[in-house]
Design a protein around this motif. Structure first.
Motif, PDB file in Angstrom:
ATOM      1  N   GLY A 167       0.747  -1.145   0.111  1.00 27.50           N
ATOM      2  CA  GLY A 167       0.067  -0.020  -0.152  1.00 27.50           C
ATOM      3  C   GLY A 167       0.770   1.188   0.134  1.00 27.50           C
ATOM      4  O   GLY A 167       0.390   2.275  -0.814  1.00 27.50           O
ATOM      5  N   TYR A 168       2.020   1.227   0.704  1.00 19.42           N
ATOM      6  CA  TYR A 168       2.852   2.395   0.693  1.00 19.42           C
ATOM      7  C   TYR A 168       3.645   2.477  -0.513  1.00 19.42           C
ATOM      8  O   TYR A 168       3.552   3.849  -1.120  1.00 19.42           O
ATOM      9  N   ALA A 187      -1.417  -8.036 -10.692  1.00 19.31           N
ATOM     10  CA  ALA A 187      -0.847  -9.000  -9.914  1.00 19.31           C
ATOM     11  C   ALA A 187      -1.376  -9.490  -8.620  1.00 19.31           C
ATOM     12  O   ALA A 187      -1.437 -10.594  -8.059  1.00 19.31           O
ATOM     13  N   ILE A 188      -1.784  -8.556  -7.983  1.00 21.72           N
ATOM     14  CA  ILE A 188      -2.272  -8.775  -6.373  1.00 21.72           C
ATOM     15  C   ILE A 188      -3.062  -9.848  -6.223  1.00 21.72           C
ATOM     16  O   ILE A 188      -3.108 -10.576  -5.447  1.00 21.72           O
ATOM     17  N   PRO A 189      -4.352  -9.614  -7.022  1.00 17.51           N
ATOM     18  CA  PRO A 189      -5.451 -10.729  -6.909  1.00 17.51           C
ATOM     19  C   PRO A 189      -4.818 -12.175  -7.278  1.00 17.51           C
ATOM     20  O   PRO A 189      -5.442 -13.364  -6.764  1.00 17.51           O
ATOM     21  N   ASN A 245       3.682 -21.022  -8.159  1.00 20.88           N
ATOM     22  CA  ASN A 245       2.664 -20.238  -8.704  1.00 20.88           C
ATOM     23  C   ASN A 245       2.800 -18.670  -8.119  1.00 20.88           C
ATOM     24  O   ASN A 245       2.677 -17.697  -8.773  1.00 20.88           O
ATOM     25  N   MET A 246       2.798 -18.670  -6.628  1.00 22.40           N
ATOM     26  CA  MET A 246       2.713 -17.630  -6.049  1.00 22.40           C
ATOM     27  C   MET A 246       3.866 -16.550  -6.391  1.00 22.40           C
ATOM     28  O   MET A 246       3.953 -15.464  -6.556  1.00 22.40           O
ATOM     29  N   VAL A 247       5.075 -17.466  -6.292  1.00 26.19           N
ATOM     30  CA  VAL A 247       6.424 -16.868  -6.488  1.00 26.19           C
ATOM     31  C   VAL A 247       6.553 -16.407  -7.861  1.00 26.19           C
ATOM     32  O   VAL A 247       7.169 -15.299  -8.108  1.00 26.19           O
ATOM     33  N   ALA A 248       6.132 -17.123  -8.784  1.00 22.38           N
ATOM     34  CA  ALA A 248       5.980 -16.515 -10.319  1.00 22.38           C
ATOM     35  C   ALA A 248       5.516 -15.180 -10.599  1.00 22.38           C
ATOM     36  O   ALA A 248       5.988 -14.392 -11.222  1.00 22.38           O
ATOM     37  N   VAL A 249       4.166 -15.106  -9.642  1.00 24.28           N
ATOM     38  CA  VAL A 249       3.362 -13.833  -9.776  1.00 24.28           C
ATOM     39  C   VAL A 249       4.234 -12.919  -9.257  1.00 24.28           C
ATOM     40  O   VAL A 249       4.269 -11.663 -10.032  1.00 24.28           O
TER      41      VAL A 249
END
Length: 292
Positions: free
Chosen positions: A192-193, A235-237, A246-250
Motif C-alpha cells: 500500500g505504501y 498481480a495482487i489478485p 505459482n505465487m512466487v512466479a506472480v
C-alpha cells in the motif's frame, strides 16, 4: 545438488537420498529474464555516465536519475532471492529488500515529478519557488519516502517476520515449501505504501504533462506510473489466489514487469536521443523548445 534448470526426481522404490536430475518443466526456470533486465539497466547507466554532461541528462536531474537506475537494478537482482528453496532468512530478506528498493525507486520518481513542478513555477518572474530548487529538496523527498518503507519493514521484522512454511494441505500427497508472510497486514502495508508513492507521482505527473518540452519528463513519468499501477493491480489478485511456485512466479513477473516498465518509459526516449538524435541533445534546442 542439481544444476540450475534441473530438479530432483526420486525414482519409485528408491531411497529418498537417491535421485536423478531432470530438466525443469517449461516456465519453471526463468532466470534469464532477470539477467536480461539487469543488463539493460546496466547499459542505460553506462550511457548516462558517458553522456552525463549533456543537456538532456542535466535537465532531468542526473543525480536522481542515477539513484533511480541503481535502485531499479537492485530490484531486478531481488528476483534471485525468490528463486530456489525458501528458507527463513531468504523469506525475510526477499520481501524487505523488494519493498525497500522499490520504495527508493518510487521516491526518486516522486522527487523528479515534484522538481518538474517547482522548476516550471520558478521560471516566472519574482517567484519564491526558486528557493526550493536544488539538491536539498530532491534529496529530502527521496529520504522521507524511503524511510517510510524502512519503518514499515523494521516493525514487520520485529513483530511478525516472514518464515518458511510447509503446506501439507493445498495439494494432496505433496508438501509445498513456501514463504509465509508472517503478518498479512504488514505485507499489504508495504504494498500500500508503494501504491501511495506511485499514485501521488502519477497524479502530479499527469497534471503537469503539458509543460514545455524541456520539462517533458512528466509525460514519461505518467506512462511509467500507469504501467506500474496496472501491473500490480493485476498481480495482487493473482498472488492471493496462488500457492507455492505459482505465487512466487506472480511476484517475479510483477517485479520484473513493473521495474522494466519504469526503466523503459523514463529512460528509453532519452537514450534514443542521446545515441541517434544528437542534434536534439543541445542546450540551444532545449531553450528554443521552451520559449517557442
Amino acid at each position: 545438488m542439481c544444476h540450475p534448470g534441473f530438479r530432483k526426481a526420486i525414482g519409485e522404490g528408491y531411497h529418498i537420498c537417491c535421485y536423478d536430475c531432470i530438466p525443469c518443466s517449461e516456465g519453471e526456470f526463468t532466470n534469464v529474464s532477470a539477467i536480461f533486465s539487469v543488463l539493460v539497466t546496466t547499459l542505460i547507466i553506462a550511457i548516462f555516465i558517458s553522456f552525463r554532461d549533456t543537456p538532456i541528462v542535466k535537465a532531468n536531474n542526473r543525480n536522481l536519475s542515477f539513484v533511480l537506475l541503481v535502485s531499479l537494478k537492485l530490484s531486478f537482482l531481488c528476483v534471485f532471492l525468490f528463486i530456489g528453496r525458501p528458507l527463513d532468512i531468504t523469506c525475510m530478506i526477499r520481501h524487505i529488500s523488494f519493498g525497500t528498493t522499490f520504495s527508493v525507486a518510487l521516491s526518486c520518481v516522486l522527487a523528479k515529478t515534484i522538481m518538474v513542478c517547482i522548476a516550471f513555477k520558478a521560471t516566472k518572474p519574482g517567484s519564491t519557488w526558486r528557493n526550493w530548487v536544488g539538491l536539498k529538496m530532491s534529496n529530502a523527498v527521496v529520504l522521507v519516502g524511503s524511510c517510510g518503507q524502512v519503518l514499515i519493514s523494521v516493525i514487520w521484522l520485529l513483530l511478525s517476520p516472514p518464515f518458511q512454511e510447509l503446506d501439507m494441505h493445498a495439494v494432496t500427497g505433496k508438501i509445498i515449501v513456501q514463504c509465509n508472510e508472517g503478518s498479512l497486514l504488514a505485507f499489504f502495508c508495504m504494498l500500500g505504501y508503494m501504491g501511495l508513492l506511485a499514485a501521488v507521482s502519477f497524479v502530479l505527473a499527469f497534471m503537469v504533462r503539458t509543460l514545455p518540452d524541456n520539462f517533458n519528463e512528466a509525460k514519461y513519468i505518467t506512462f511509467s506510473m500507469l504501467v506500474f499501477c496496472s501491473v500490480w493491480v493485476c498481480a495482487i489478485p493473482a498472488y492471493l489466489s496462488s500457492k507455492g511456485k505459482n505465487m512466487v512466479a506472480v511476484e517475479i513477473f510483477a517485479t520484473l514487469a513493473s521495474s522494466l516498465g519504469i526503466a523503459t518509459c523514463i529512460y528509453l526516449p532519452k537514450c534514443f536521443i542521446i545515441l541517434f538524435r544528437a542534434e536534439l541533445n543541445t542546450k540551444r534546442h532545449l531553450l528554443h523548445k521552451n520559449f517557442s
